[in-house]
Write a protein that holds these residues in place. Structure first.
Motif, PDB file in Angstrom:
ATOM      1  N   VAL A 117       0.834  -1.206   0.000  1.00 33.81           N
ATOM      2  CA  VAL A 117       0.000   0.000   0.000  1.00 33.81           C
ATOM      3  C   VAL A 117       0.870   1.259   0.000  1.00 33.81           C
ATOM      4  O   VAL A 117       1.917   1.312   0.639  1.00 33.81           O
ATOM      5  N   THR A 118       0.409   2.246  -0.754  1.00 35.33           N
ATOM      6  CA  THR A 118       1.033   3.563  -0.759  1.00 35.33           C
ATOM      7  C   THR A 118       0.001   4.548  -0.232  1.00 35.33           C
ATOM      8  O   THR A 118      -1.141   4.568  -0.690  1.00 35.33           O
ATOM      9  N   THR A 119       0.402   5.369   0.748  1.00 37.96           N
ATOM     10  CA  THR A 119      -0.478   6.384   1.312  1.00 37.96           C
ATOM     11  C   THR A 119       0.085   7.746   0.944  1.00 37.96           C
ATOM     12  O   THR A 119       1.263   8.015   1.153  1.00 37.96           O
ATOM     13  N   VAL A 120      -0.773   8.593   0.383  1.00 38.63           N
ATOM     14  CA  VAL A 120      -0.389   9.937  -0.034  1.00 38.63           C
ATOM     15  C   VAL A 120      -1.335  10.924   0.636  1.00 38.63           C
ATOM     16  O   VAL A 120      -2.549  10.769   0.568  1.00 38.63           O
ATOM     17  N   VAL A 121      -0.771  11.916   1.297  1.00 36.89           N
ATOM     18  CA  VAL A 121      -1.551  13.030   1.830  1.00 36.89           C
ATOM     19  C   VAL A 121      -1.133  14.227   0.991  1.00 36.89           C
ATOM     20  O   VAL A 121       0.025  14.637   1.023  1.00 36.89           O
ATOM     21  N   THR A 122      -2.055  14.741   0.202  1.00 42.65           N
ATOM     22  CA  THR A 122      -1.726  15.738  -0.810  1.00 42.65           C
ATOM     23  C   THR A 122      -2.737  16.870  -0.836  1.00 42.65           C
ATOM     24  O   THR A 122      -3.834  16.735  -0.290  1.00 42.65           O
ATOM     25  N   GLY A 123      -2.377  17.971  -1.451  1.00 41.61           N
ATOM     26  CA  GLY A 123      -3.312  19.076  -1.605  1.00 41.61           C
ATOM     27  C   GLY A 123      -2.619  20.421  -1.681  1.00 41.61           C
ATOM     28  O   GLY A 123      -1.398  20.504  -1.808  1.00 41.61           O
ATOM     29  N   THR A 124      -3.418  21.472  -1.549  1.00 45.42           N
ATOM     30  CA  THR A 124      -2.907  22.841  -1.587  1.00 45.42           C
ATOM     31  C   THR A 124      -2.502  23.328  -0.204  1.00 45.42           C
ATOM     32  O   THR A 124      -1.895  24.388  -0.075  1.00 45.42           O
ATOM     33  N   ALA A 125      -2.842  22.571   0.827  1.00 43.43           N
ATOM     34  CA  ALA A 125      -2.489  22.940   2.203  1.00 43.43           C
ATOM     35  C   ALA A 125      -0.970  22.905   2.373  1.00 43.43           C
ATOM     36  O   ALA A 125      -0.268  22.152   1.688  1.00 43.43           O
ATOM     37  N   PRO A 126      -0.429  23.703   3.302  1.00 45.90           N
ATOM     38  CA  PRO A 126       1.021  23.670   3.554  1.00 45.90           C
ATOM     39  C   PRO A 126       1.451  22.334   4.169  1.00 45.90           C
ATOM     40  O   PRO A 126       0.621  21.596   4.723  1.00 45.90           O
ATOM     41  N   TYR A 127       2.750  22.047   4.087  1.00 47.65           N
ATOM     42  CA  TYR A 127       3.259  20.781   4.616  1.00 47.65           C
ATOM     43  C   TYR A 127       2.867  20.553   6.071  1.00 47.65           C
ATOM     44  O   TYR A 127       2.575  19.433   6.468  1.00 47.65           O
ATOM     45  N   GLY A 128       2.848  21.592   6.878  1.00 47.45           N
ATOM     46  CA  GLY A 128       2.474  21.437   8.285  1.00 47.45           C
ATOM     47  C   GLY A 128       1.063  20.893   8.449  1.00 47.45           C
ATOM     48  O   GLY A 128       0.818  20.038   9.299  1.00 47.45           O
ATOM     49  N   ARG A 129       0.132  21.386   7.649  1.00 51.87           N
ATOM     50  CA  ARG A 129      -1.250  20.883   7.707  1.00 51.87           C
ATOM     51  C   ARG A 129      -1.334  19.466   7.152  1.00 51.87           C
ATOM     52  O   ARG A 129      -2.081  18.638   7.665  1.00 51.87           O
ATOM     53  N   LEU A 130      -0.585  19.188   6.084  1.00 53.60           N
ATOM     54  CA  LEU A 130      -0.579  17.825   5.548  1.00 53.60           C
ATOM     55  C   LEU A 130      -0.036  16.857   6.595  1.00 53.60           C
ATOM     56  O   LEU A 130      -0.563  15.751   6.770  1.00 53.60           O
ATOM     57  N   ALA A 131       0.997  17.280   7.340  1.00 61.91           N
ATOM     58  CA  ALA A 131       1.567  16.444   8.404  1.00 61.91           C
ATOM     59  C   ALA A 131       0.561  16.253   9.533  1.00 61.91           C
ATOM     60  O   ALA A 131       0.471  15.171  10.120  1.00 61.91           O
ATOM     61  N   GLU A 132      -0.207  17.294   9.833  1.00 61.97           N
ATOM     62  CA  GLU A 132      -1.247  17.186  10.866  1.00 61.97           C
ATOM     63  C   GLU A 132      -2.290  16.137  10.470  1.00 61.97           C
ATOM     64  O   GLU A 132      -2.690  15.297  11.282  1.00 61.97           O
ATOM     65  N   LEU A 133      -2.677  16.156   9.206  1.00 56.93           N
ATOM     66  CA  LEU A 133      -3.636  15.166   8.719  1.00 56.93           C
ATOM     67  C   LEU A 133      -3.008  13.763   8.730  1.00 56.93           C
ATOM     68  O   LEU A 133      -3.630  12.802   9.179  1.00 56.93           O
ATOM     69  N   ALA A 134      -1.769  13.657   8.266  1.00 55.66           N
ATOM     70  CA  ALA A 134      -1.083  12.357   8.261  1.00 55.66           C
ATOM     71  C   ALA A 134      -0.957  11.789   9.669  1.00 55.66           C
ATOM     72  O   ALA A 134      -1.118  10.591   9.881  1.00 55.66           O
ATOM     73  N   ALA A 135      -0.697  12.651  10.649  1.00 50.07           N
ATOM     74  CA  ALA A 135      -0.548  12.198  12.035  1.00 50.07           C
ATOM     75  C   ALA A 135      -1.863  11.671  12.604  1.00 50.07           C
ATOM     76  O   ALA A 135      -1.862  10.850  13.525  1.00 50.07           O
ATOM     77  N   ALA A 136      -2.986  12.124  12.065  1.00 43.63           N
ATOM     78  CA  ALA A 136      -4.297  11.695  12.561  1.00 43.63           C
ATOM     79  C   ALA A 136      -4.776  10.391  11.903  1.00 43.63           C
ATOM     80  O   ALA A 136      -5.799   9.845  12.307  1.00 43.63           O
ATOM     81  N   LEU A 137      -4.016   9.883  10.922  1.00 40.43           N
ATOM     82  CA  LEU A 137      -4.467   8.691  10.203  1.00 40.43           C
ATOM     83  C   LEU A 137      -4.319   7.424  11.039  1.00 40.43           C
ATOM     84  O   LEU A 137      -3.289   7.195  11.661  1.00 40.43           O
ATOM     85  N   VAL A 138      -5.365   6.636  11.003  1.00 38.40           N
ATOM     86  CA  VAL A 138      -5.370   5.323  11.630  1.00 38.40           C
ATOM     87  C   VAL A 138      -5.797   4.331  10.554  1.00 38.40           C
ATOM     88  O   VAL A 138      -6.888   4.449   9.997  1.00 38.40           O
ATOM     89  N   ALA A 139      -4.918   3.371  10.251  1.00 36.94           N
ATOM     90  CA  ALA A 139      -5.211   2.381   9.220  1.00 36.94           C
ATOM     91  C   ALA A 139      -5.821   1.146   9.857  1.00 36.94           C
ATOM     92  O   ALA A 139      -5.292   0.596  10.823  1.00 36.94           O
ATOM     93  N   LYS A 140      -6.961   0.734   9.310  1.00 38.52           N
ATOM     94  CA  LYS A 140      -7.671  -0.443   9.825  1.00 38.52           C
ATOM     95  C   LYS A 140      -8.181  -1.281   8.684  1.00 38.52           C
ATOM     96  O   LYS A 140      -8.467  -0.780   7.609  1.00 38.52           O
ATOM     97  N   LYS A 141      -8.289  -2.545   8.942  1.00 33.78           N
ATOM     98  CA  LYS A 141      -8.874  -3.502   7.995  1.00 33.78           C
ATOM     99  C   LYS A 141     -10.206  -3.928   8.570  1.00 33.78           C
ATOM    100  O   LYS A 141     -10.328  -4.210   9.746  1.00 33.78           O
ATOM    101  N   GLY A 142     -11.238  -3.939   7.734  1.00 29.10           N
ATOM    102  CA  GLY A 142     -12.583  -4.285   8.209  1.00 29.10           C
ATOM    103  C   GLY A 142     -12.833  -5.684   8.066  1.00 29.10           C
ATOM    104  O   GLY A 142     -13.368  -6.570   8.275  1.00 29.10           O
TER     105      GLY A 142
END
Length: 172
Positions: free
Chosen positions: A147-172
């Motif tokens: 798996v490849t995870t990409v957090v992307t967008g127009t937001a600055p790197y700090g906001r992208l890192a904030e979103l990445a830090a909130a990610l929790v990966a789960k399998k259903g």
């Protein structure tokens, strides 16, 4: 001359009536509410059941982050399924979570709109994410087996890192 003045008066009254009776919102919140917020709970549960990899979703983000788009597209052959969750950060900048088990090189190019890898890494928790920069989007990319995870967008790197830090990966 009198007919022209009378015609202009009638037009002015019509324009005023239209303005008065047609709903409009000139408040500062009008821009914010122009983008519809979506509830992604059902889609993330479905994606976690269908995807061959643990699907990442944000947990614990402040309510100022708003989800605006969500999708999971399974592939016919069981490889290349793609998860997408688009969001607006507190400053109304776009940030998205993109995940896939497809070929990382092409997937990263597609979801970052052609961004290229730049020097330096972003530490997010105990993981190192590669930085990408393009004409339109910035991105943080984390590749793992399957798996490849990409957090992307127009937001600055700090906001992208904030979103990445909130990610929790789960399998259903």
């Amino acid at each position: 001359m009198q007919d022209m003045v009378l015609s202009l008066a009638v037009i002015g009254v019509l324009v005023g009536a239209i303005y008065f009776f047609i709903p409009h919102d000139d408040s500062a919140g009008a821009e914010k509410s122009a983008v519809k917020t979506v509830d992604y709970r059902v889609e993330i549960t479905t994606a976690r059941r269908a995807a061959p990899y643990p699907v990442a979703g944000p947990e614990g983000l402040p309510s100022a982050w708003r989800a605006t788009s969500v999708s999971y597209k399974a592939s016919d052959d069981g490889k290349g399924g793609a998860w997408h969750l688009g969001m607006l950060d507190p400053e109304q900048e776009y940030a998205a979570i993109e995940q896939s088990d497809a070929s990382p090189k092409q997937f990263i190019k597609d979801v970052t709109l052609g961004a290229a890898k730049v020097e330096g890494e972003q530490a997010v928790g105990n993981k190192k994410w590669d930085r990408y920069q393009g004409d339109t989007y910035k991105a943080l990319v984390h590749e793992e087996p399957g798996v490849t995870t990409v957090v992307t967008g127009t937001a600055p790197y700090g906001r992208l890192a904030e979103l990445a830090a909130a990610l929790v990966a789960k399998k259903g």
